[in-house]
Structure formats: C-alpha cells, structure tokens
Design a protein around this motif. Structure first.
Motif, short mmCIF file in Angstrom:
data_model
loop_
_atom_site.label_atom_id
_atom_site.label_comp_id
_atom_site.label_asym_id
_atom_site.label_seq_id
_atom_site.Cartn_x
_atom_site.Cartn_y
_atom_site.Cartn_z
N ALA A 104 0.90 -1.17 -0.39
CA ALA A 104 0.01 0.10 -0.21
C ALA A 104 1.18 1.22 -0.09
O ALA A 104 1.52 1.01 1.07
N HIS A 105 0.60 2.33 -1.05
CA HIS A 105 1.43 3.74 -0.45
C HIS A 105 0.34 4.65 0.04
O HIS A 105 -0.96 4.72 -0.02
N LEU A 106 1.07 4.91 1.34
CA LEU A 106 -0.20 6.08 2.14
C LEU A 106 0.85 7.45 2.37
O LEU A 106 0.02 8.41 2.14
N VAL A 133 1.33 -2.33 5.08
CA VAL A 133 2.97 -2.12 4.95
C VAL A 133 2.81 -1.67 3.98
O VAL A 133 2.46 -1.61 3.36
N ASP A 134 3.26 -0.07 4.50
CA ASP A 134 2.96 1.39 3.36
C ASP A 134 4.87 0.76 2.54
O ASP A 134 6.16 0.74 2.84
N MET A 135 4.57 0.90 1.63
CA MET A 135 5.69 1.19 0.33
C MET A 135 6.94 2.15 0.45
O MET A 135 5.67 3.21 1.35
N GLY A 165 3.14 -1.19 9.05
CA GLY A 165 4.52 -1.54 9.16
C GLY A 165 5.42 -1.01 8.12
O GLY A 165 4.89 -0.18 6.91
N PHE A 166 6.94 -1.00 7.70
CA PHE A 166 7.17 -0.04 6.63
C PHE A 166 8.40 -0.87 5.64
O PHE A 166 9.71 -1.49 6.21
N GLY A 188 14.48 -0.55 11.30
CA GLY A 188 13.68 -1.28 11.30
C GLY A 188 12.00 -1.75 9.94
O GLY A 188 11.68 -2.47 10.93
N VAL A 189 12.94 -1.46 9.09
CA VAL A 189 12.00 -1.91 7.67
C VAL A 189 11.87 -3.49 7.72
O VAL A 189 12.92 -4.49 8.40
#
Length: 505
Positions: A104-106, A133-135, A165-166, A188-189
C-alpha cells in the motif's frame, strides 16, 4: 463414570485451550487501552459465531480476547465453553483473521494530499484490513535511509487506525553500500523494495540486476525479503509501442505500450538473483517477492520454473487484475490505469487458475492513489495520467465477489490475505486466529450485497478516483478488531487512532 466423564470433558477442553495460550505469549502493546481506542468498553471478552475461520476449519466457535491477544478458542457448541461474559455473538457472520495488506502507498510524509496515514488506515479498518505495510515511495522523501524511515515513523504518530509496518527502498545509492543498507534494516524496515523500470518518482530511481544481486547478499543476513516491481523495458520494442500517432484516450494504446514482454524481460534478468537464493547460493536466507504480477503466461511460467528449481520466490497479484479485463475498460477512464496494466479476459482467467493452484501465493491491494487532477479524468489521456488503483477499503468484497464463481473458500481467503502476507512481512504473531496471536480480526457477511454508489461511505481521501465505484459487490464488513480494540463497527470508527507502528528487530 461415563456420565461424569461427559461433564468433565468441556472443562478439560477449556483448560487445554487456556494452557495452550500460556505457551504463546506476546509483549503488551502500547497501542492497547487508552481512552477512545475501542468502540467496545472491555479489555477481556469473547466473540463468537457459527462461522469462525480458525485451526484449519470453518465452524461454530468462540474466541477469547484478553489484553489485545487471543487467549483461547472454544470450538463447537461454544455456549457451554464460554464461562465468562461479555460475549459478542455475531450469529452466522464470518469471523476470520484480519487482512494484512503488504503493498500500500500511504504517501506520507510529503504527499498527504494524495492519501495520508489517517485516511488510509481508516479506509483499511473499514475494509477489514488490520495491518498495512507501507511502500517506500510516493511519500517524500522516499524511505531509502535510516533518516527517512524516522521521518515516516514520526509522521505516522497518533494517526493509525490499524497497525502499519514499512518497506525500505533498494536504490542505486544504497544497493552497493552494505553499511547503508544495514543501517536501514537495523532501523526496522521489514524488507526492501526496488523497481526494474522508472518508478515515476524522482528520488526513487530504478535498479538493475547487479544492484538486486548485491542487495540480496545483505538481506540474506537479516532473512528479510526483497520486493520487486518486475517490469523492464524490453531490448526490442514492438512497432505498436513506438507508434506515437495512436489515440492516448484508447486503453488499447496504453496496454500495447506495456506488453507482457516488460514483465518477461524483468524476470529473465532476475534469473541469477533467483538462483542466488537457492540452498548454497550466495544469498541463501533472502528471498525475492514479485509484486502485482499481471502476465499469467510466460512470466508466470518462468517464475514457476524458478520455484521448482529451489529458488526462494513468492508472487502476489491484486484484485484489480482478477476483477477487470482490458476489454471492459472504457476509453478515457483513467481510473483503470496501473502498471503493469490490466490485461485481457483470458489472462484474467489464467491468473485465477494460478492463484487457486497455489502458483500465486498471496494478494495485495497495491493501493496507489493520487490527487484527482493527476488522473486526468476529464482529458482521459492514459499515456499521461498517474497510474494506480485506489482500492484499500474494497479488496475483501472485490476478492469474494469475483472469486465466488471459481468456488473460493474462506480458508483460501485467509491464506491469501492473512497467513501468507504475515509470513512475508515476518509477523509471527499475526495472520491467524490462534492463542497468543494478536487479536486482529474481521467480522463480515459474505452474503450481504451492496452497491458502491455515491451514498456508500468511502474513507479514502479521494473517493472519485477509484475504479470500483458503481460496482455491485458482496461481502459487508461489520467489525474490525486490531489487537483487541474494536476500531470499526457498522460504519463508525473508534474515537482515537491507536494502531501501532511495526519495526523489525
């Protein structure tokens, strides 16, 4: 003796379930509790229904939630198992693990006008998604360093209705510099993402196969995945792709500009990288994940061969490739533009077959919104419009609505949208309804039909850019729990945003 044994067995079953829960413990989450975090004023409760997707089955059960975790599961005639109240009985609605969307792109920080953490996670909660999990791209700056990850984590504070998450970015600047990559991974990625073609984002340049191979060596130490946008401009371009006189409002013009050869070329270029992930390879321990597969023919065959040979490769596709076909995309309707493109009906059928046969491992939204003006909806120019499908809130009903004719099951849905994504993202306490796991749960009615019209509540920042508007769908989300907090129920969100940021350790 027999009669006495019959009375004792239910108590033994409950005791066994509680004992099992003690074997699986998770740290208390700071996102738990707090005023307004939950629409349900209890930290210890049961939820139940006649259709609970748990323990490899679908049937009557009750799930005990305590301090954000699943504490026990009572299977069968749960009314004799539930020894304490309160109990929320959902009747014949489906209770299943919350969806985990790994793509997902937030767009925050830097492009909050496109989406943002608050609206994006509200839409996710309304759609039964409990973890995103954000792109690393479409926000600004892109997440390609420890410093830019910190900017993103800071931007997310107090805005998350679900856990987030990222992914970090693998770009030429860091790909050949192990210390830079290790700094990003240590921050932390959950893994890295790279593009094999221009991304459309200036500070997220494309990588080549050498960058990818070297990046995998570093990733192998952390046992985290590399997600690949597997499109590469072919060395030989067809006449149709070169013809500048074609109508830019025609979807066929765009489709022919990004043929399956783009995906095939990328995967062929990944051959050595995939072999490196095999046992004994220089990148053993890492793995490649192909995002948003569209070509269900040669590209898929190449990936199946790599898997068969022992490469550690996983594949996702997206609901828009399973719901739409090129033949039905109206000319000028740029809401349907994405990369790789939505292909023909035969390709769609092949994707469904590959998903059902297990060759495609999981699903993701690839939610990629923008501002309406970038979609050029009035101009209708497919060649210039921003590409991306806005979809977070709708992926569960879309998957179910279009999958019913293929006989998909609730257990398959849980595998594609919860279990396999949890594995990819390294989330060992998410993705299933099991004692000790986070109480991340969606409750929904598969039979409930609705029309996605102007009266339907949509929580994306820009509702009008979604290709799903106007569609008839089945599968209404009733409630969404994130770590035991009831964050969405019957069209209402919790008063406070108490989702957690997820950082790998």
């Amino acid at each position: 003796m027999a009669a006495g044994t019959g009375r004792v067995l239910p108590l033994l079953a409950v005791a066994a379930a509680l004992a099992a829960a003690l074997l699986y413990t998770a740290p208390f989450s700071k996102s738990l509790g707090g005023e307004g975090c939950s629409l349900l004023p209890h930290g210890h409760f049961w939820i139940a229904s006649q259709r609970v997707v748990a323990l490899g089955r679908v049937g009557p059960a009750a799930v005990e939630v305590k301090e954000g975790l699943i504490n026990a599961i009572a299977v069968g005639d749960y009314r004799s198992f539930v020894l304490r109240r309160p109990l929320v009985d959902y009747g014949d609605a489906v209770i299943m693990p919350g969806l985990i969307d790994v793509h997902a792109h937030l767009d925050e920080p830097g492009r909050e006008e496109w989406e943002g953490f608050s609206t994006g996670t509200r839409a996710a909660a309304a759609g039964g998604i409990t973890t995103l999990v954000d792109m690393p791209l479409n926000s600004f700056p892109s997440t390609v360093s420890e410093e830019t990850l910190k900017l993103k984590v800071d931007a997310a504070r107090d805005k998350l209705y679900v856990d987030v998450g990222f992914w970090g970015g693998l770009v030429p600047e860091n790909a050949l510099n192990p210390s830079k990559l290790e700094s990003l991974l240590n921050a932390g990625v959950l893994g890295l993402k790279s593009f094999m073609c221009p991304s459309g984002i200036n500070d997220f340049p494309m990588t080549n196969s050498t960058h990818i191979e070297e990046g995998l060596v570093t990733l192998a130490k952390y046992k985290r995945p590399l997600l690949i946008h597997a499109e590469r401009i072919p060395d030989v371009t067809s006449d149709e792709e070169l013809d500048g006189e074609l109508d830019p409002r025609s979807y066929a013009t765009y489709l022919n500009s990004r043929t399956p050869a783009w995906e095939e070329s990328a995967v062929r270029d990944l051959n050595r990288a995939m072999k490196d992930t095999e046992v004994g390879g220089r990148s053993e321990g890492a793995h490649l994940h192909i995002v948003h597969l569209s070509d269900s023919k040669t590209t898929l065959d190449l990936l199946k061969d790599a898997k068969h040979s022992g490469a550690k490769v996983t594949i996702e596709t997206c609901p828009h490739y399973l719901a739409f076909s090129a033949e039905e995309v109206p000319d000028g309707d740029t809401r349907f533009k994405c990369s790789p493109p939505i292909r023909d009906a035969a390709n769609k059928e092949n994707l469904w077959e590959a998903l059902l046969d297990g060759h495609i491992d999981m699903l993701s939204s690839d939610h990629s919104p923008s501002t309406p003006d970038l979609k050029l909806m009035e101009e209708g120019n497919f060649m210039k419009a921003w590409g991306g499908i806005s979809s977070l809130q709708f992926v569960l009903p879309v998957t179910w609505s279009h999958g019913k004719k293929y006989g998909i099951t609730l257990n398959q849905l849980a595998s594609w949208w919860s279990e396999k994504p949890a594995e990819l993202a390294g989330q060992k306490n998410k993705g299933s309804i099991l004692p000790g796991y986070h109480a991340d749960i969606v409750v929904w009615k598969p039979e409930a039909q609705f029309h996605l019209d102007d009266t339907h509540a949509v929580y994306h920042k820009h509702r009008n850019i979604s290709a799903y508007l106007g569609k008839e769908l089945s599968g209404k989300v009733l409630s969404t729990f994130v770590r035991g907090n009831l964050v969405f129920a019957e069209g209402k969100h919790a008063g406070a945003a108490c989702g957690a940021t997820i950082l790998a350790k």
